[in-house]
Design an enzyme around this catalytic site. Structure first.
Site, PDB file in Angstrom:
ATOM      1  N   ASP A 144       0.804  -1.225   0.000  1.00  0.00           N
ATOM      2  CA  ASP A 144       0.000   0.000   0.000  1.00  0.00           C
ATOM      3  C   ASP A 144       0.838   1.276   0.000  1.00  0.00           C
ATOM      4  OD1 ASP A 144      -2.273  -1.483  -0.006  1.00  0.00           O
ATOM      5  OD2 ASP A 144      -2.660  -1.287   2.135  1.00  0.00           O
ATOM      6  N   MET A 189      -5.732  -2.998  -5.426  1.00  0.00           N
ATOM      7  CA  MET A 189      -5.669  -2.922  -3.966  1.00  0.00           C
ATOM      8  C   MET A 189      -5.366  -1.508  -3.477  1.00  0.00           C
ATOM      9  SD  MET A 189      -3.855  -6.439  -2.747  1.00  0.00           S
ATOM     10  CE  MET A 189      -4.890  -7.862  -2.378  1.00  0.00           C
ATOM     11  N   GLU A 246      -9.754  -0.303  -4.412  1.00  0.00           N
ATOM     12  CA  GLU A 246     -10.809  -1.095  -3.777  1.00  0.00           C
ATOM     13  C   GLU A 246     -11.503  -0.343  -2.639  1.00  0.00           C
ATOM     14  OE1 GLU A 246      -9.025  -4.523  -1.856  1.00  0.00           O
ATOM     15  OE2 GLU A 246      -7.523  -3.281  -0.886  1.00  0.00           O
TER      16      GLU A 246
END
Lengths: 353, 353
Positions: A144, A189, A246
């Site tokens: 991330d 993601m 997402e």
């Protein structure tokens, strides 16, 4: 510490393509040190410590340890187990120190995200309070790219490269078949951070190239804007390629996957269920009237070693190495950081912002 | 034909990683022939012919034509436009011949699946009936690997390699985090054929490796069997990795995505919507009680040139070349086939059958 002590390496949170590269860096560097005897692996992160499921990873073959550098996911085993505060979970922290003591472990290398850094910090504090000699070092890891202090995180470079390539390739697919499959949504993601979604734009060369639209969790997403954006791109190019994180949220901070308004309903009035890709797909087909489809790379994006970034692999390895080097040099409780010039990246992605 | 004539190359149906390699083979081989002057490309397949949207692809630079060999999707443009029978769509077929005539096109190379082979065949018949000199050659293409006569299809080898790698990589991810994300479903393409799903097993080395379960459209899928299978694997390994073809059907031949029975309802009694991955995900969470997630590679699997099979690229190129060579040698109306020994593959995948 006087004489030799043992070390332990553990992995936590979502796997990445290169978290094993970091473990490899820790193990190989630790095995060079005359202060360290064995290096244990903790099966499934801190859970493995709590359950005393440890194994001597330094006893593995030289080849097996070296192969970690290019093996995706978390070979030692990972977990999502968040320890609460020292006050609330004191028994857990004491158990960790008890296991460390019984295996003569005085070096703890923990590869993970913000929560893992926090866990290592708390273990460290309790050790200091109770007079147990322990050196805790955090090794940054997350796809991330949202860790504090470090410029970027090992794991991100590989997913960025992969997602950029996937957007370019699937974009060509949409371009080839736009007479039928006019709109493609690539769900990526990043529940709270748009770094992965943003990276999807890295392979675009011209204004016509995919992705045409990128939506990130940090922006205030609205279905009205989506519909207007899609109509504009469709009018201009005859096709639309969208990348969506997402974790898209509306202006009130609610995930759009839990949306309840008019756009969240299908033509029968039922609330749309599913992930971001599916919901965008349904709204675009209903409101813009063009055929859409979505790809959801899921866990494949974070473990795509077949297309990993060599820079990322090497940086991850070096972060593991540096954690050990710093520990040997007397540092304690300091996660490894990386510094970097972000300006060229920001310039490249400015058009999506 | 006496003297030189023009050729046309068109692409049809879903793109693949290597349909451009076939186009490259056609163009480069045609440009060697002293019977062929220009090679036209038909923008978006047969639609481009019907709308007279042609361009002289042989006028592109040598480098650009050569780059087609390693460019995914369909660079000339594809379509899904099924011509009906000669009786029902005679005007369309006559229009095709009219366009061919006006551009002095006497060689038609059509890369596509069964429908495209059929279209080429019908154009050929009408040309013969009306006395127009035309050579039609089909170049096989489909990721589904379900073309008649040829052993395997250009496009399949690349998606097979990619999906096998994705299953191996995401399988390692599931193994790493099985304490939380216990079951992963990888939804792959192949609406009527299980070749892509089956290929996901190619990278598995041991019984513990993913995928543990593969479901193909050809098998009679039942939710009862799914639940029993998942429970068995979960009991044995503590984790489950499933590969499912997008076109799974029940014993009556109905797609499970349109299922209406008890398993198709969520805990609120609402019918599950979505694709195969999503439905399996919901049923497993509800009936087995373990956390599941699904990855849907979508169009990314059929255009993954970044991990294409070199054998596939070369075979696709050769199919294009052979179509031209056969046409130059006086053949007409014969699609190019490939022959191959399937036994080693069948042996490798026997455990899933």
């Amino acid at each position: 510490m006087s004489g030799k002590a043992n070390a332990i390496v553990a992995q936590s949170g979502g796997p990445t393509a290169v978290i094993n590269s970091s473990a490899c860096g820790v193990i190989q560097e630790a095995m060079k040190s005359d202060k360290i005897d064995k290096v244990f692996g903790a099966t499934n992160g801190i859970l493995g410590v709590l359950q005393e499921e440890l194994f001597d990873i330094s006893a593995e073959s030289v080849e097996a340890i070296d192969a970690l550098k290019r093996t995706p996911a978390a070979a030692i085993g990972s977990c999502r187990y968040k320890l609460k505060s020292l006050e609330e979970s004191r028994a857990d922290y004491e158990r960790i120190l008890e296991v460390f003591k019984s295996h003569d472990i005085h070096y703890f290398f923990y590869a993970g995200g913000n929560d893992s850094m926090d866990t290592a910090d708390k273990v460290n504090k309790l050790a200091a309070d109770t007079g147990y000699d322990l050196v805790c070092m955090g090794v940054p890891k997350t796809v991330d790219n949202d860790l504090a202090f470090t410029d970027h995180c090992p794991g991100y470079g590989s997913v960025a490269k992969y997602v950029a390539c996937c957007a370019a390739e699937a974009g060509k697919d949409t371009e080839a078949l736009y007479t039928r499959d006019t709109c493609t949504i690539l769900e990526v993601m990043g529940r709270n951070a748009g770094w992965i979604a943003a990276a999807a734009g890295l392979a675009a060369v011209s204004e016509e190239d995919a992705p045409h639209l990128i939506y990130m969790p940090e922006t205030n997403f609205t279905f009205e804007k989506l519909v207007a954006d899609v109509k504009e791109v469709y009018k201009r190019l005859g096709r639309v390629f969208i990348v969506a994180g997402e974790g898209l949220r509306d202006k009130d901070g609610n995930y759009i996957t839990a949306a309840t308004g008019e756009f969240a309903k299908d033509s029968f009035g039922h609330v749309q269920l599913g992930g971001v890709g599916e919901i965008l797909n349904a709204v675009i087909e209903k409101e813009v009237g063009i055929k859409a489809r979505f790809n959801k790379l899921g866990t494949n994006q974070r473990c795509a070693m077949h297309f990993a970034s060599l820079t990322d692999v090497n940086e991850a390895y070096m972060c593991g190495q540096e954690a050990v080097k710093a520990a040997m040099a007397g540092e304690n409780g300091v996660p490894v950081f990386m510094r970097f010039d972000r300006k060229p990246l920001e310039k490249k992605l400015a058009k999506y912002l």
